[in-house]
Design an enzyme around this catalytic site. Structure first.
Site, PDB file in Angstrom:
ATOM      1  CE  LYS A 115      -3.824  -2.406   2.164  1.00 19.72           C
ATOM      2  NZ  LYS A 115      -4.419  -2.936   3.378  1.00 19.72           N
ATOM      3  CD  GLN A 157      -3.486  -4.747   6.405  1.00 15.10           C
ATOM      4  OE1 GLN A 157      -3.597  -3.688   5.798  1.00 15.10           O
ATOM      5  NE2 GLN A 157      -3.901  -5.887   5.887  1.00 15.10           N
ATOM      6  CG  ASP A 215      -9.961  -0.544   5.211  1.00 17.55           C
ATOM      7  OD1 ASP A 215      -9.737  -0.980   4.061  1.00 17.55           O
ATOM      8  OD2 ASP A 215      -9.187  -0.685   6.163  1.00 17.55           O
TER       9      ASP A 215
END
Ligand code: GUN
Length: 297
Positions: free
Chosen positions: A53, A97, A120
């Site tokens: 990322k 994460q 997200d």
């Protein structure tokens, strides 16, 4: 049947042209999209994902910073840190994460991310909007899968779509998107999971099969209808004697599906590249929304 490979790298390249233009236009207004990633513990796969990322965000001239916390950090410490990030104008997106080490309350931590910075799409506010049919931030993997279907013009209206896996990250939001009255929705969607009996009786009727369970080669030819389109979300490490010590396989036995499926996403190079691309898309969107809102949090 000649099975077509659905190339996620090609789709990601196509989408990035538009995203790059948006980034340039923000730059002209002295705005730079910024992503803060939070990595807790030492899960090797998570470390690789966060590094990837960072690479993509840097390459696209976006700000990216990973904040690492040891396994033994406290939940309060993490939540306090997230609250600071919620008020930090440099970061338009915040990503925690997953999976978190087992002792953490994942929901509590995800709920502490400001819905404005929830790139997200995991915050209940954004999930609520999605289920209402009025999405703001769409979770990245399901959104990436929609982009693959659009790019290859795989129609979903009135089709039987079977999803295996009921995670909050993929299965549940994917179910919602595909059943909505959207152009790439309007499907009859069946959500299968670990307690579904006789999964084959569902998968054999699938025009499109989406598998997101994290079990290497779980689906094989005996479970497929001829001409099915397969989206394989799994990225599983299988140990071998190579220098790396492992190779990656999907949830679907790729070779076994060849000749039966109409099309299939490979692993790697299928859904994976789209997940990061849609994260970039959401972060750019968060930056644009911030510029019109004019405040943090
Ligand atoms: N772990 C696996 N997929 C994802 C994702 O899309 N977002 C986050 N934050 N963690 C993940």
């Amino acid at each position: 049947m000649n099975t077509k490979i659905l190339d996620g790298i090609e789709v990601a390249k196509f989408l990035k042209k538009n995203i790059n233009e948006q980034i340039l236009s923000l730059k002209k207004r002295n705005l730079k999209p910024g992503l803060a990633a939070i990595l807790i513990g030492s899960d090797p796969a998570s470390q690789v994902y966060v590094k990837n990322k960072e690479k993509v965000f840097s390459k696209h001239n976006c700000l990216t910073k990973t904040f690492k916390f040891p396994d033994d950090s406290s939940e309060e410490e993490i939540i306090d840190f997230i609250k600071k990030l919620n008020n930090d104008d440099a970061f338009h997106g915040i990503l925690v994460q997953l999976p978190l080490p087992k002792r953490f309350n994942t929901k509590k931590i995800l709920h502490s991310v400001s819905a404005h910075k929830d790139v997200d799409g995991f915050h209940p506010f954004n999930l609520g909007l999605l289920f209402e049919g009025n999405p703001n931030f769409i979770p990245c993997t399901p959104n990436g899968i929609l982009e693959i279907l659009k790019y290859y013009n795989i129609k979903t209206t009135s089709k039987n779509i079977v999803i295996i896996g009921r995670s909050n990250i993929v299965g549940k939001p994917m179910f919602s998107l595909l059943s909505q009255n959207f152009e790439f929705g309007n499907a009859t969607v069946t959500l299968c999971h670990s307690k579904t009996e006789n999964i084959s009786s569902y998968t054999k009727n699938a025009d499109i099969l989406i598998v997101a369970v994290g079990l290497p080669n779980m689906v094989d030819a005996t479970m497929l209808k001829k001409g099915v389109h397969i989206i394989d979300v799994g990225i599983n490490r299988v140990n071998d004697n190579s220098k790396k010590g492992y190779h990656l396989v999907g949830d679907v036995n790729f070779n076994s599906a060849m000749g039966i499926a109409n099309s299939i996403t490979p692993v790697p190079g299928g859904v994976g590249p789209l997940t990061i691309t849609m994260l970039l898309h959401n972060t750019v969107k968060a930056c644009e929304l911030f510029s019109t809102r004019g405040s943090t949090g």
